[in-house]
Design a protein around this motif. Structure first.
Motif, PDB file in Angstrom:
ATOM      1  N   LYS A   1      75.742  -3.572  -3.448  1.00  0.00           N
ATOM      2  CA  LYS A   1      76.720  -4.437  -4.115  1.00  0.00           C
ATOM      3  C   LYS A   1      77.049  -3.918  -5.513  1.00  0.00           C
ATOM      4  O   LYS A   1      78.190  -3.975  -5.964  1.00  0.00           O
TER       5      LYS A   1
ATOM      6  N   LYS B   1      80.179  -5.427   2.838  1.00  0.00           N
ATOM      7  CA  LYS B   1      80.405  -6.166   4.084  1.00  0.00           C
ATOM      8  C   LYS B   1      80.250  -5.262   5.300  1.00  0.00           C
ATOM      9  O   LYS B   1      79.711  -5.681   6.338  1.00  0.00           O
TER      10      LYS B   1
ATOM     11  N   GLU C   1      72.778 -13.868   2.136  1.00  0.00           N
ATOM     12  CA  GLU C   1      73.879 -14.803   1.927  1.00  0.00           C
ATOM     13  C   GLU C   1      74.097 -15.099   0.444  1.00  0.00           C
ATOM     14  O   GLU C   1      75.213 -15.378   0.012  1.00  0.00           O
TER      15      GLU C   1
ATOM     16  N   GLU D   1      76.750 -13.133  -1.315  1.00  0.00           N
ATOM     17  CA  GLU D   1      78.152 -13.403  -1.011  1.00  0.00           C
ATOM     18  C   GLU D   1      78.728 -14.518  -1.872  1.00  0.00           C
ATOM     19  O   GLU D   1      79.906 -14.848  -1.749  1.00  0.00           O
TER      20      GLU D   1
ATOM     21  N   TRP E   1      76.544 -14.213  -7.686  1.00  0.00           N
ATOM     22  CA  TRP E   1      75.410 -13.473  -7.128  1.00  0.00           C
ATOM     23  C   TRP E   1      74.664 -12.674  -8.195  1.00  0.00           C
ATOM     24  O   TRP E   1      73.432 -12.533  -8.148  1.00  0.00           O
TER      25      TRP E   1
END
Length: 448
Positions: A49, A57, A79, A82, A86
């Motif tokens: 990320k 994704k 989760e 997302e 975050w």
């Protein structure tokens, strides 16, 4: 502690004790595997990320396709990545905190006269009292608590007490005093079952001498600190299903057919555990011998020797002739804690090269003095620490053809040797059917 005693039993051929302790150890490891797996995947996807957000994704979908069972287990925690905040959640260390709370079981349950009884451990503690004892049961409840609290409370305001209250759980902090109290009780139980207690005494001594402080709350995590966290995530041995075959002595090796590219020497007090890995069929032959038997093995087999980092200097002291042999040193510790050992033994040119085992795991080879090479497994995230040291001129990166000759390659076919060493260290085999693990792996060139 159980692992330490079990290893002592293996090294001293106490096979019955080893089997009993192995069952207990496996039960305890399985009771927290979801916690550890979720943390590991969370850390990996945090790195994606941060560094390659456009791939996040796709990577999640790829995990679902390739390993739906694992994806189902870890989705509840990935989760969090997302959500819009975050980064705030990651920087708050909330995820690590709920894992710690899950692991901080009701410690009073450990003080049982039946603790080393497998049936009691499984039925009474892990099943009937799972909310107080089983981390895998506690962790999902804490994850759900965190999700519920995040709906009504700012990230920075969520405390451990709030998480526990919402989950209706008890958590006993694990500190040095509690550990020592339990270790001394456990020692009495090991005596009761006639298990060796020398390893227990070592654990107690190490705990007494350990002065490391644990920091639970970090307001902000720098890029350097993130890499340090990723460095602590050690790639597990990919396949632990090598068949272990005990031999009475070196002579038993005469009639065994297999592909052996090296052999292990492991120090066990004044004796030595010698292991030969048949990398074709995944069989590990081992025997215990004295110094004379170790010298005979070295004389009979002109193969590279593989050792653990902690045994390396002691073996050179006991067997000065080893300096002439090619030695592969397996290091399974984080890079930063191993750096002092590496730099103290580096070759004059500080050469380094990489292999890629699969999409997530890289093998690092660093040339040391004489004919020794230290070997480490790293994730693609912790590898950044090593790449940083290459950029800072600590190592000389020589993966390119031609330059590598005469350093890692002494002969034309030496690349086979390195792939065989990787198989031995990762306990994989030539005829593996696992598509995620290439039969060889491959040397790679990275952009440094």
């Amino acid at each position: 502690m159980i692992e330490q005693v079990k290893n002592h039993c293996i090294n001293n051929l106490q096979i019955q004790n080893m089997h009993r302790l192995n069952l207990l150890s496996r039960r305890l490891v399985e009771a927290s595997d979801i916690v550890h797996e979720c943390l590991s995947y969370y850390s990996q996807f945090v790195a994606i990320k941060y560094n390659k957000p456009d791939q996040f994704k796709d990577k999640l979908e790829d995990l679902k396709r390739k390993n739906a069972y694992t994806a189902q287990k870890v989705y509840t925690i990935t989760e969090f990545l997302e959500s819009e905040n975050w980064q705030e959640i990651f920087n708050s260390t909330l995820i690590n905190r709920i894992a710690r709370l899950a692991m901080n079981i009701k410690s009073q349950l450990l003080f049982s006269e039946n603790l080393l009884n497998e049936e009691y451990l499984v039925q009474s503690l892990l099943i009937e009292q799972s909310l107080d004892f089983n981390p895998n049961t506690r962790f999902p409840k804490l994850v759900s608590s965190l999700k519920k609290l995040l709906q009504s409370s700012p990230v920075e305001s969520i405390t451990d007490e709030m998480l526990l209250a919402e989950a209706n759980l008890i958590s006993n902090e694990c500190n040095k005093a509690n550990l020592l109290e339990f270790f001394n009780f456990a020692k009495s139980q090991f005596i009761k079952y006639s298990y060796p207690i020398n390893p227990v005494d070592s654990v107690i001594e190490n705990t007494i001498n350990n002065t490391q402080e644990i920091i639970d709350n970090i307001d902000d995590i720098s890029e350097e600190e993130r890499l340090e966290i990723f460095d602590l995530i050690r790639p597990a041995v990919i396949n632990t299903n090598y068949e272990h075959i005990f031999l009475s002595s070196l002579d038993d090796m005469k009639d065994i057919k297999g592909i052996f590219s090296s052999f292990w020497i492991i120090v066990t007090d004044n004796l030595y555990n010698i292991m030969f890995d048949d990398i074709a069929l995944g069989k590990r032959y081992f025997f215990i011998t004295d110094k004379k038997g170790c010298i005979s093995t070295l004389a009979r087999y002109d193969l590279p020797v593989t050792v653990f980092t902690e045994d390396y200097e002691e073996l050179l002291r006991r067997f000065p002739e080893l300096i002439q042999r090619e030695i592969f040193i397996y290091n399974d510790q984080p890079y930063l804690s191993s750096k002092e050992f590496i730099t103290s033994h580096l070759s004059a040119q500080h050469e380094i090269m990489f292999y890629q085992l699969n999409n997530d795991i890289f093998v690092v080879f660093i040339k040391l003095k004489d004919n020794s090479i230290i070997t480490m497994l790293h994730t693609k995230y912790s590898l950044k620490l090593i790449i940083g040291d290459i950029q800072n001129k600590l190592y000389k990166y020589i993966n390119t053809d031609g330059v590598i000759d005469g350093v890692f390659w002494k002969h034309d076919r030496d690349w086979w040797k390195y792939e065989d060493i990787i198989k031995s260290f990762t306990q994989t085999q030539i005829f593996s059917q696992d598509l995620d693990i290439p039969p060889l792996g491959n040397r790679i060139n990275l952009e440094i």
